[in-house]
Design an enzyme around this catalytic site. Structure first.
Site, mmCIF file in Angstrom:
data_model
loop_
_atom_site.group_PDB
_atom_site.id
_atom_site.type_symbol
_atom_site.label_atom_id
_atom_site.label_comp_id
_atom_site.label_asym_id
_atom_site.label_seq_id
_atom_site.Cartn_x
_atom_site.Cartn_y
_atom_site.Cartn_z
ATOM 1 N N SER A 101 0.848 -1.196 0.000
ATOM 2 C CA SER A 101 0.000 0.000 0.000
ATOM 3 C C SER A 101 0.884 1.247 0.000
ATOM 4 O O SER A 101 1.664 1.441 -0.915
ATOM 5 C CB SER A 101 -0.967 -0.047 1.187
ATOM 6 O OG SER A 101 -1.996 0.893 1.023
ATOM 7 N N ASP A 134 -9.705 -3.472 -5.735
ATOM 8 C CA ASP A 134 -9.129 -2.658 -4.666
ATOM 9 C C ASP A 134 -9.746 -1.256 -4.658
ATOM 10 O O ASP A 134 -9.758 -0.569 -5.674
ATOM 11 C CB ASP A 134 -7.613 -2.550 -4.859
ATOM 12 C CG ASP A 134 -6.885 -2.065 -3.625
ATOM 13 O OD1 ASP A 134 -7.499 -1.354 -2.813
ATOM 14 O OD2 ASP A 134 -5.699 -2.388 -3.476
ATOM 15 N N HIS A 193 -8.187 -4.679 -1.610
ATOM 16 C CA HIS A 193 -6.940 -4.212 -1.014
ATOM 17 C C HIS A 193 -6.310 -5.249 -0.082
ATOM 18 O O HIS A 193 -5.099 -5.362 -0.005
ATOM 19 C CB HIS A 193 -7.215 -2.916 -0.239
ATOM 20 C CG HIS A 193 -5.986 -2.122 0.058
ATOM 21 N ND1 HIS A 193 -5.219 -1.541 -0.923
ATOM 22 C CD2 HIS A 193 -5.380 -1.809 1.237
ATOM 23 C CE1 HIS A 193 -4.211 -0.893 -0.365
ATOM 24 N NE2 HIS A 193 -4.275 -1.054 0.945
#
Length: 679
Positions: free
Chosen positions: A531, A616, A651
């Protein structure tokens, strides 16, 4: 090789950039050419990794073999029931259950998630809330992975799921005292921003739901909660640099009143118990302090706030949990996370720890009327453990240490807290783990991890998966770089906005330190981040590619400027005070200087594995896809560059517990082969 198509990305101040892979973006995830490209990349990754199938299978068996499959969480007591989560052998998903009065009572299954997930490629229950009268349970489910939840209500006595269905909401629910009114937070369907708090009366049409509050500022997040005393229902809103709380009496809800109005660079949150509010705030306190507001004092300003725990330059107060007669303060000092108990008579003491590098925080303490404080403790050598301590007598009990199977013995491992000196003279803490008997000879492979954004600290917690690397001779390192809050609020502020580059150079300087101190061979270093930590990976790949043999970037945020220019992309507007707003030329130029996608050059790069999820909602799939496409077109080396797109997840990756071990095994096999750790 992805097709190149001219496309100009313009900024309001006139700057323009060519983005030849912009076409890979499809918000509906339907473009056949885009999907064909992602599938082709997956096929290529399969082909390159095929020789490692045997190693991957060995690793997968090893990772899963450390897991106690029929495990359960530590039960906690709330309103007469003991709640817990358990898993059954061979099953992917949890079972949420409770028992009335004691753990000897019959089990009531709230949710058998394996059944709910049957036939679905992704399934997750984000949260659930029991109504005060114990008649209903409201739960938020996600069957896509985009964190856009659907809320349903189930009758606890009969198991019947009502026809009430709330869609496009966040995983945040709150019941009113009447046990019929359910408060929920509605998301914007495009940006996914939390926009409106609504109330739904069970059994009535959703179209009749009432608007309770609407947030007009797109830089704020929003949530609903009850106070510890159960006397107030509250709506909290917060941005990176500001917050605001509004509450109403739970017994007779009316208009939600503001406790203290929002103001830039003023943050606070508050909880209520025993006739007073306890407020955690950065008002004249960079590292935060605690203040109180007695019942009966007016809301709307800070005139009645009284200091309870003063600010310290050396201690970050991260949060507080209220009990009758005492409070538990989560704090950070010396780069460590610990718990301080403060009794109402003013006496204080720390919860004890036995190791030099560890992470400690309060656990689930559902009810305030107890002398027992539950907390969690972990280190790189100690599996996650739940303790409770009696704040009156000092008696301490270990409730559970997470079982680690496969012959794990903590006596075989050593952890150290080291300090690396960054290029500007700042001392950066580093936690390392290695096998007992390790010799610092400068020949060892190194696997270095960090995050370094949003004030989120990379604490030295136990990682059972990393044992597969350490047992094969690697050193595992966690770099506590600027951008987190390990060393206080200033540590965060020195790693964001126009100081973001410190995050990247700290990571590189930690690598140099570990190589210099002979913890690692200079040509056997792996780096991993996800991330915003994936942004870190992209930055170091451009800044110091020669220092890393292999880089793994999970769901990486790598197209910083384009994303932050587009307010239709989920979460963009919430991030302006973290990264900057590129509509301002000052921030545009600075962000462009480190944006991994924009800084790709015709040069040699390390071996790389990049992962993403098609659904995501936090880092859109097209960022890593474009980055890989540009890297593949420009790089001058012959090192493998792999893109793995999970076509059915978001995600957090796949939703099943064993599926995630499969993904980690694939990563580790690739890393080991690149570092020369394979037989």
């Amino acid at each position: 090789m992805a097709a190149r198509k001219p496309y100009e990305v313009k900024a309001p101040h006139g700057a323009a950039r060519q983005d030849e892979y912009y076409w890979l973006r499809d918000d509906k995830r339907e473009n056949p050419e885009m999907l064909a490209y992602l599938n082709a990349e997956n096929t290529y990754t399969d082909t390159v990794l095929k020789p490692l199938e045997s190693l991957e299978e060995t690793l997968y068996t090893e990772l899963v073999g450390r897991v106690k499959q029929d495990d359960a969480s530590v039960p906690y007591l709330e309103d007469g029931y003991w709640y817990y989560t358990r898993f059954e052998t061979g099953k992917e998903y949890p079972i949420y259950a409770r028992r009335k009065g004691s753990m000897e009572a019959p089990e009531q299954v709230l949710f058998e998630v394996n059944q709910l997930a049957e036939g679905k490629s992704f399934y997750q229950i984000g949260t659930y809330e029991i109504s005060p009268d114990d008649q209903w349970v409201a739960y938020a489910e996600d069957a896509v992975g985009r964190r856009q939840y659907t809320v349903r209500v189930k009758n606890l006595a009969t198991g019947e799921v009502l026809p009430d269905v709330l869609t496009g909401v966040s995983a945040n629910l709150m019941w009113g005292d009447d046990s019929r009114t359910l408060y929920y937070v509605e998301n914007d369907p495009t940006t996914l921003l939390t926009k409106r708090v609504k109330s739904h009366v069970v059994g009535t049409p959703v179209a009749q739901d009432k608007l309770v509050y609407e947030e007009k500022d797109d830089t704020f997040y929003m949530g609903v909660t009850r106070t510890r005393s159960d006397e107030y229902l509250c709506i909290g809103v917060g941005s990176t640099v500001s917050s605001e709380l509004r509450c109403t009496p739970a017994a007779k809800p009316g208009e939600f009143q503001v406790l203290a109005p929002r103001q830039r660079d003023f943050e606070y949150n508050a909880d209520h118990l025993d006739g007073r509010w306890v407020i955690h705030t950065n008002w004249d306190a960079k590292n935060f302090r605690l203040m109180t507001l007695a019942d009966g004092q007016p809301w709307g300003d800070r005139a009645g706030w009284k200091e309870l725990v003063a600010h310290s330059d050396d201690v970050l107060i991260a949060g507080v949990e209220l009990f009758k007669g005492f409070m538990a303060i989560n704090e950070r000092s010396g780069g460590l996370q610990r718990v301080r108990v403060r009794k109402d008579d003013g006496s204080e003491e720390f919860v004890k720890a036995e190791e030099s590098a560890y992470a400690m925080s309060t656990s689930v303490n559902a009810e305030p009327g107890t002398d027992w404080l539950r907390y969690t403790y972990t280190s790189l050598t100690t599996p996650a453990s739940t303790f409770e301590v009696n704040v009156r007598t000092g008696e301490r009990k270990l409730l559970k240490e997470q079982p680690v199977l496969g012959g794990f013995d903590k006596a075989n491992y050593v952890t150290e807290r080291l300090w690396a000196t960054a290029r500007d003279g700042t001392r950066v803490p580093v936690s390392v783990l290695y096998r007992k008997g390790f010799v610092k000879d400068g020949k060892t492979p190194l696997y270095q991890y960090s995050y370094g954004s949003y004030g989120s600290s990379s604490d030295p917690g136990f990682n059972a998966n990393a044992l597969s690397l350490v047992d094969r001779g690697a050193v595992y390192a966690v770099a506590h770089i600027r951008g987190g809050q390990e060393m206080g609020r200033s540590w965060y502020e020195d790693g964001k906005l126009l100081k973001k580059a410190n995050t990247f150079t700290d990571f590189i300087d930690v690598t140099d330190f570990l190589v210099k101190e002979k913890f690692a061979a200079p040509d056997r270093v792996a780096a991993m981040g996800g991330s915003a930590g994936g942004l870190l990976m992209g930055a170091i790949a451009n800044l110091a590619p020669e220092k890393y043999r292999v880089i793994v970037a999970h769901v990486p945020f790598v197209d910083v400027v384009t994303t932050m220019l587009d307010e239709s992309i989920p979460l963009t507007t919430n991030e302006f005070d973290e990264w900057g707003n590129p509509k301002d030329p000052k921030y545009y130029d600075y962000m462009l200087s480190y944006s991994p996608y924009d800084q790709v050059e015709a040069k040699a790069y390390p071996s790389m594995l990049v992962t993403t999820g098609l659904w995501d909602s936090q880092v859109q799939y097209f960022e890593p896809a474009k980055w890989v496409a540009r890297l593949r077109a420009k790089k001058t080396d012959a090192n493998p560059l792999l893109l793995r797109t999970n076509m059915e997840a978001g995600h957090g990756g796949k939703s099943g517990r064993f599926q995630r071990y499969r993904e980690r095994a694939e990563e580790y096999a690739f890393v080991m082969e690149r570092l020369g750790m394979t037989p």
